[in-house]
Design an enzyme around this catalytic site. Structure first.
Site, PDB file in Angstrom:
ATOM      1  N   HIS A 234     -23.033 -24.467  15.363  1.00  0.00           N
ATOM      2  CA  HIS A 234     -23.772 -23.211  15.300  1.00  0.00           C
ATOM      3  C   HIS A 234     -24.383 -22.976  13.911  1.00  0.00           C
ATOM      4  O   HIS A 234     -25.541 -22.606  13.767  1.00  0.00           O
ATOM      5  CB  HIS A 234     -22.827 -22.062  15.644  1.00  0.00           C
ATOM      6  CG  HIS A 234     -23.545 -20.818  16.031  1.00  0.00           C
ATOM      7  ND1 HIS A 234     -23.783 -20.477  17.334  1.00  0.00           N
ATOM      8  CD2 HIS A 234     -24.090 -19.855  15.280  1.00  0.00           C
ATOM      9  CE1 HIS A 234     -24.446 -19.352  17.368  1.00  0.00           C
ATOM     10  NE2 HIS A 234     -24.640 -18.941  16.128  1.00  0.00           N
ATOM     11  N   ARG A 341     -33.910 -24.163  23.856  1.00  0.00           N
ATOM     12  CA  ARG A 341     -32.498 -24.251  24.256  1.00  0.00           C
ATOM     13  C   ARG A 341     -32.024 -22.869  24.701  1.00  0.00           C
ATOM     14  O   ARG A 341     -31.538 -22.077  23.901  1.00  0.00           O
ATOM     15  CB  ARG A 341     -31.649 -24.731  23.071  1.00  0.00           C
ATOM     16  CG  ARG A 341     -31.870 -26.183  22.668  1.00  0.00           C
ATOM     17  CD  ARG A 341     -30.952 -26.534  21.508  1.00  0.00           C
ATOM     18  NE  ARG A 341     -30.783 -27.962  21.316  1.00  0.00           N
ATOM     19  CZ  ARG A 341     -31.383 -28.684  20.377  1.00  0.00           C
ATOM     20  NH1 ARG A 341     -32.223 -28.097  19.521  1.00  0.00           N
ATOM     21  NH2 ARG A 341     -31.153 -29.965  20.254  1.00  0.00           N
ATOM     22  N   ARG A 377     -35.619 -25.187  28.953  1.00  0.00           N
ATOM     23  CA  ARG A 377     -34.513 -25.967  29.510  1.00  0.00           C
ATOM     24  C   ARG A 377     -33.468 -25.023  30.077  1.00  0.00           C
ATOM     25  O   ARG A 377     -33.075 -24.057  29.411  1.00  0.00           O
ATOM     26  CB  ARG A 377     -33.888 -26.839  28.418  1.00  0.00           C
ATOM     27  CG  ARG A 377     -32.776 -27.718  28.970  1.00  0.00           C
ATOM     28  CD  ARG A 377     -32.202 -28.629  27.923  1.00  0.00           C
ATOM     29  NE  ARG A 377     -31.430 -27.911  26.930  1.00  0.00           N
ATOM     30  CZ  ARG A 377     -30.800 -28.498  25.905  1.00  0.00           C
ATOM     31  NH1 ARG A 377     -30.917 -29.802  25.728  1.00  0.00           N
ATOM     32  NH2 ARG A 377     -30.095 -27.793  25.064  1.00  0.00           N
ATOM     33  N   GLU A 476     -30.534 -38.114  29.057  1.00  0.00           N
ATOM     34  CA  GLU A 476     -29.560 -38.090  27.966  1.00  0.00           C
ATOM     35  C   GLU A 476     -28.193 -38.645  28.382  1.00  0.00           C
ATOM     36  O   GLU A 476     -27.253 -38.654  27.605  1.00  0.00           O
ATOM     37  CB  GLU A 476     -29.417 -36.682  27.385  1.00  0.00           C
ATOM     38  CG  GLU A 476     -29.164 -35.590  28.397  1.00  0.00           C
ATOM     39  CD  GLU A 476     -29.150 -34.196  27.762  1.00  0.00           C
ATOM     40  OE1 GLU A 476     -29.095 -34.069  26.538  1.00  0.00           O
ATOM     41  OE2 GLU A 476     -29.190 -33.221  28.541  1.00  0.00           O
ATOM     42  N   ASN A 499     -29.782 -37.148  21.190  1.00  0.00           N
ATOM     43  CA  ASN A 499     -28.498 -36.707  20.621  1.00  0.00           C
ATOM     44  C   ASN A 499     -27.357 -37.064  21.561  1.00  0.00           C
ATOM     45  O   ASN A 499     -26.343 -37.622  21.151  1.00  0.00           O
ATOM     46  CB  ASN A 499     -28.484 -35.185  20.404  1.00  0.00           C
ATOM     47  CG  ASN A 499     -29.625 -34.718  19.533  1.00  0.00           C
ATOM     48  OD1 ASN A 499     -30.222 -35.511  18.826  1.00  0.00           O
ATOM     49  ND2 ASN A 499     -29.930 -33.433  19.586  1.00  0.00           N
ATOM     50  N   ASP A 500     -27.550 -36.737  22.830  1.00  0.00           N
ATOM     51  CA  ASP A 500     -26.507 -37.047  23.796  1.00  0.00           C
ATOM     52  C   ASP A 500     -26.596 -38.486  24.280  1.00  0.00           C
ATOM     53  O   ASP A 500     -25.573 -39.131  24.503  1.00  0.00           O
ATOM     54  CB  ASP A 500     -26.602 -36.087  24.996  1.00  0.00           C
ATOM     55  CG  ASP A 500     -25.948 -34.753  24.672  1.00  0.00           C
ATOM     56  OD1 ASP A 500     -24.842 -34.767  24.108  1.00  0.00           O
ATOM     57  OD2 ASP A 500     -26.554 -33.711  24.949  1.00  0.00           O
ATOM     58  N   ARG A 510     -20.701 -36.775  19.067  1.00  0.00           N
ATOM     59  CA  ARG A 510     -21.797 -36.495  18.131  1.00  0.00           C
ATOM     60  C   ARG A 510     -21.473 -35.448  17.079  1.00  0.00           C
ATOM     61  O   ARG A 510     -22.189 -35.319  16.095  1.00  0.00           O
ATOM     62  CB  ARG A 510     -23.059 -36.102  18.907  1.00  0.00           C
ATOM     63  CG  ARG A 510     -23.011 -34.724  19.514  1.00  0.00           C
ATOM     64  CD  ARG A 510     -24.148 -34.512  20.484  1.00  0.00           C
ATOM     65  NE  ARG A 510     -24.984 -33.391  20.104  1.00  0.00           N
ATOM     66  CZ  ARG A 510     -25.877 -32.831  20.895  1.00  0.00           C
ATOM     67  NH1 ARG A 510     -26.093 -33.306  22.104  1.00  0.00           N
ATOM     68  NH2 ARG A 510     -26.591 -31.823  20.477  1.00  0.00           N
ATOM     69  N   CYS A 547     -36.855 -35.148  22.678  1.00  0.00           N
ATOM     70  CA  CYS A 547     -36.561 -33.892  21.981  1.00  0.00           C
ATOM     71  C   CYS A 547     -35.241 -33.968  21.214  1.00  0.00           C
ATOM     72  O   CYS A 547     -34.782 -32.968  20.683  1.00  0.00           O
ATOM     73  CB  CYS A 547     -36.564 -32.714  22.946  1.00  0.00           C
ATOM     74  SG  CYS A 547     -35.340 -32.878  24.254  1.00  0.00           S
TER      75      CYS A 547
HETATM   76  C1  PEP Z   1     -30.241 -34.014  23.035  1.00  0.00           C
HETATM   77  O1  PEP Z   1     -29.158 -34.208  23.589  1.00  0.00           O
HETATM   78  O2  PEP Z   1     -30.863 -34.882  22.393  1.00  0.00           O
HETATM   79  C2  PEP Z   1     -30.874 -32.681  23.087  1.00  0.00           C
HETATM   80  C3  PEP Z   1     -32.074 -32.469  22.606  1.00  0.00           C
HETATM   81  O3  PEP Z   1     -30.148 -31.664  23.625  1.00  0.00           O
HETATM   82  P1  PEP Z   1     -28.981 -30.895  22.835  1.00  0.00           P
HETATM   83  O4  PEP Z   1     -29.054 -31.340  21.401  1.00  0.00           O
HETATM   84  O5  PEP Z   1     -29.245 -29.454  22.998  1.00  0.00           O
HETATM   85  O6  PEP Z   1     -27.770 -31.391  23.539  1.00  0.00           O
HETATM   86 MG    MG Z   2     -28.378 -32.829  25.012  1.00  0.00          MG
END
Ligand code: PEP
Ligand code: MG
Length: 627
Positions: A234, A341, A377, A476, A499-500, A510, A547
């Site tokens: 956060h 988000r 999303r 993802e 990211n995921d 992560r 993204c």
């Molecule tokens: C991701 O997983 O890359 C993504 C953009 O979503 P978040 O970071 O909100 O999980």
């Molecule tokens: Mg994600």
């Protein structure tokens, strides 16, 4: 003599411990209680963390430590009980007034969605199970309010600590927070507030509570450093949104930093220097100047199209979490929002936003961004994104648990209300819908059924909504990447959530600072998956965005460009650098580079290759050619 040589080192003007926060004369300053350096304690110390918000901060450290309040037990004569209860109620009332004021201020500063952070705390002050138990203890044990309150807090936090569900367990810290506020008010002391910071400071803390971040005086807070957290915590997301340099995951931080110490933090590389020597100070001062210069410099070309030297246009969009980021989207000339988000509208609140409230927010957003698109999303709650809320259903556990679309499909009414709100907003602008965490076509079809049903609801009720709102999915989860050809038949676009995707492909949590070294965007498995997704999507005539954070890393961006990605969406503050990099390369050289990079056997090999080919042109505002 240059200006650089004459700049005084902040070590020469050390601040008094705790002097960073203004108070009302009574003060609630606390001295650090962690281990302190021995000997002179003035040596320079380098610490490494994870840079989560770019920029270099050089300031005095303002250490936030939990406030330990000494609570004494006083036995009361029977006739003092009612006045004591009245004193307790007054402190509860004062706490309420303070929280409402903070909430109000937050609503004005960062928007309504974050103001709800305090609803959980306010509800607790009205909860008779909690306050009633304190009053009962005062009555039955004939003790002072502080002692009764302290015991009640311990009772509740002890209870919550035994609960397995992290979501419910988190409620214990809310009780602690609210209880401490009442305790401070009973003691007649004012709670520490970053809103009252008198001089410019870098905030040093184990972690930052939403109330600390939300109320801080942004003109005075030069940077944030915390011991825990990752890029998606956060405080990291807030720091990026507010464009404050930040480093998280710094092990041993509170062991070595003292209030008033000079501290340097490099939010791009994750470096922290405590009590820098004069040489280090001058070096970073120079880097900071260069960084600021580059920032200004990058902004100068911001309106230019993001086009390679051989004429290939890359669409650069923004990721946002807060409505206040709309101004950054405009400032950095993003071509729309590639990821909104929405979970940030749902987090940290006792009562979920209604369909109408969501509709208002989404409408405001699409109107502000039109004619460019806004990819909305649907909820990606779960994983690490729910911790301050206790209004969520049970069972939202872990990074691979009942998260995102899985949670939405288990709460169909809530999901449908969100879809109706997005559909209604799409009548006012260019909205697109995107589902997170899709792992296979069965899940996607189930989500599409709810979408159809939401459309039927609106049609039946005669409520307008945009016709043919494009639908996309996040790619993802590795299974979605491998089976992307099947998913591509069902949607209008993909957005790769690196990211995921990286975390699940490489089995790396992560947000864990311990295994962050294994989190490699250029790992051959990750690159092959991405290449596969782009290829099958294009073969089936749909476009592909990314993204995830990887798109904002210049080293990776040139490879993604070469693979034929159609859009890169990123935190607004990264946009100028990526635009600059793309404008400095040709599509053809990136395509050739991507082919070669795909043959690398390790991320390091890939990185070295990119450096050799493009290194000189990768924009890094602090001097090194790349991150
Ligand atoms: C991701 O997983 O890359 C993504 C953009 O979503 P978040 O970071 O909100 O999980
Ligand atoms: Mg994600």
């Amino acid at each position: 003599m240059t200006e650089r040589e004459t700049t005084p080192h902040p070590l020469h003007t050390p601040a008094k411990a705790g002097s960073g926060v203004a108070d009302d004369g009574r003060g609630d300053r606390t001295e650090g209680n962690g281990p302190r350096p021995t000997g002179s304690g003035r040596e320079e110390i380098y610490l490494k963390g994870i840079g989560v918000s770019p920029g270099i901060a050089i300031a005095k450290a303002m250490v936030l430590e939990s406030q330990s309040i000494l609570v004494r037990r006083n036995d009361l004569p029977a006739n003092a009980v009612e006045p004591e209860i009245a004193r307790f109620r007054e402190a509860v009332q004062l706490s309420k007034t303070q929280l409402l004021a903070v909430k109000q201020r937050l609503a004005e500063d960062v928007g309504l969605e974050h103001a709800y952070i305090f609803d959980a705390h306010l509800t607790m002050l009205d909860d008779l199970t909690f306050t009633g138990q304190v009053e009962n203890r005062i009555r039955s044990e004939l003790v002072n309010a502080e002692h009764a309150l302290h015991d009640t807090i311990r009772h509740f936090t002890g209870f919550f600590a035994t609960i397995d569900d992290p979501l419910i367990r988190e409620r214990g810290s809310d009780i602690n927070d609210v209880g401490n506020r009442i305790l401070l008010n009973l003691a007649g002391e004012r709670r520490r507030s970053l809103a009252n910071l008198e001089f410019e400071a870098a905030i040093v803390a184990k972690d930052l509570a939403p109330s600390d971040t939300a109320t801080m005086n942004r003109r005075k807070v030069r940077g944030l450093v915390t011991m825990v957290g990752g890029k998606t915590s956060h405080s990291a997301i807030m720091a990026r949104a507010l464009e404050i340099p930040a480093v998280v995951g710094v092990d041993g931080l509170l062991d070595v930093v003292r209030n008033g110490d000079a501290i340097i933090l490099d939010g791009l590389h994750g470096d922290v220097v405590v009590r820098p020597s004069n040489d280090t100070f001058q070096r970073y001062l120079e880097r900071q100047r260069r960084y600021k210069y580059f920032e200004r410099e990058l902004l100068r070309g911001i309106e230019l199209p993001t086009i390679t030297t051989d004429g290939y246009t890359m669409r650069i969009a923004a990721n946002i979490e807060l409505m206040q980021e709309i101004s950054s989207v405009t400032l950095y000339r993003a071509r729309g929002i590639g990821l909104y988000r929405t979970e940030f509208l749902f987090m940290n609140r006792a009562v979920l936003p209604s369909e109408d409230e969501q509709y208002e927010t989404y409408t405001q957003l699409v109107k502000a961004i039109q004619p460019d698109p806004v990819v909305i999303r649907t909820l990606d709650l779960g994983g690490d994104k729910f911790l301050s809320s206790f209004s969520m259903p049970k069972g939202v556990k872990g990074l691979s648990g009942l998260r995102a679309i899985r949670l939405s499909l288990s709460q169909v009414d809530m999901f449908k209300a969100q879809l109706r709100a997005i559909l209604r907003a799409s009548a006012h602008g260019n909205a697109k819908i995107m589902f997170p965490m899709i792992s296979g076509v069965g899940e996607l079809k189930a989500a599409k059924e709810v979408l159809e049903s939401a459309k039927e609801d609106l049609t039946r009720a005669g409520i307008a909504f945009g016709a043919n709102v494009p639908l996309g999915v996040m790619i993802e989860v590795p299974s979605a990447a491998v089976a992307a050809d099947i998913l591509a038949r069902e949607v209008d676009f993909f957005s790769i959530g690196s990211n995921d995707l990286i975390q699940y492909t490489l089995a790396i949590d992560r947000i864990s600072e311990e295994v962050a070294y294994l989190y490699e965007p250029l790992h051959p498995a990750v690159l092959r998956l991405i290449r596969h997704v782009i290829d099958v999507a294009h073969r089936q005539g749909i476009w592909v965005a990314m993204c995830g954070e990887m798109a904002s890393d210049p080293t990776a961006a040139v490879v993604l460009l070469g693979m034929g990605l159609d859009e890169m969406s990123m935190n607004p503050v990264s946009i100028p650098r990526i635009k600059r990099v793309i404008r400095s390369v040709s599509f053809q050289e990136c395509a050739d580079l991507a082919e070669e990079v795909l043959l690398s056997s390790t991320a390091q090999e890939a990185q070295d290759l990119i450096r050799r080919r493009i290194g000189g042109r990768l924009v890094d505002a602090v001097g090194a050619p790349e991150q």
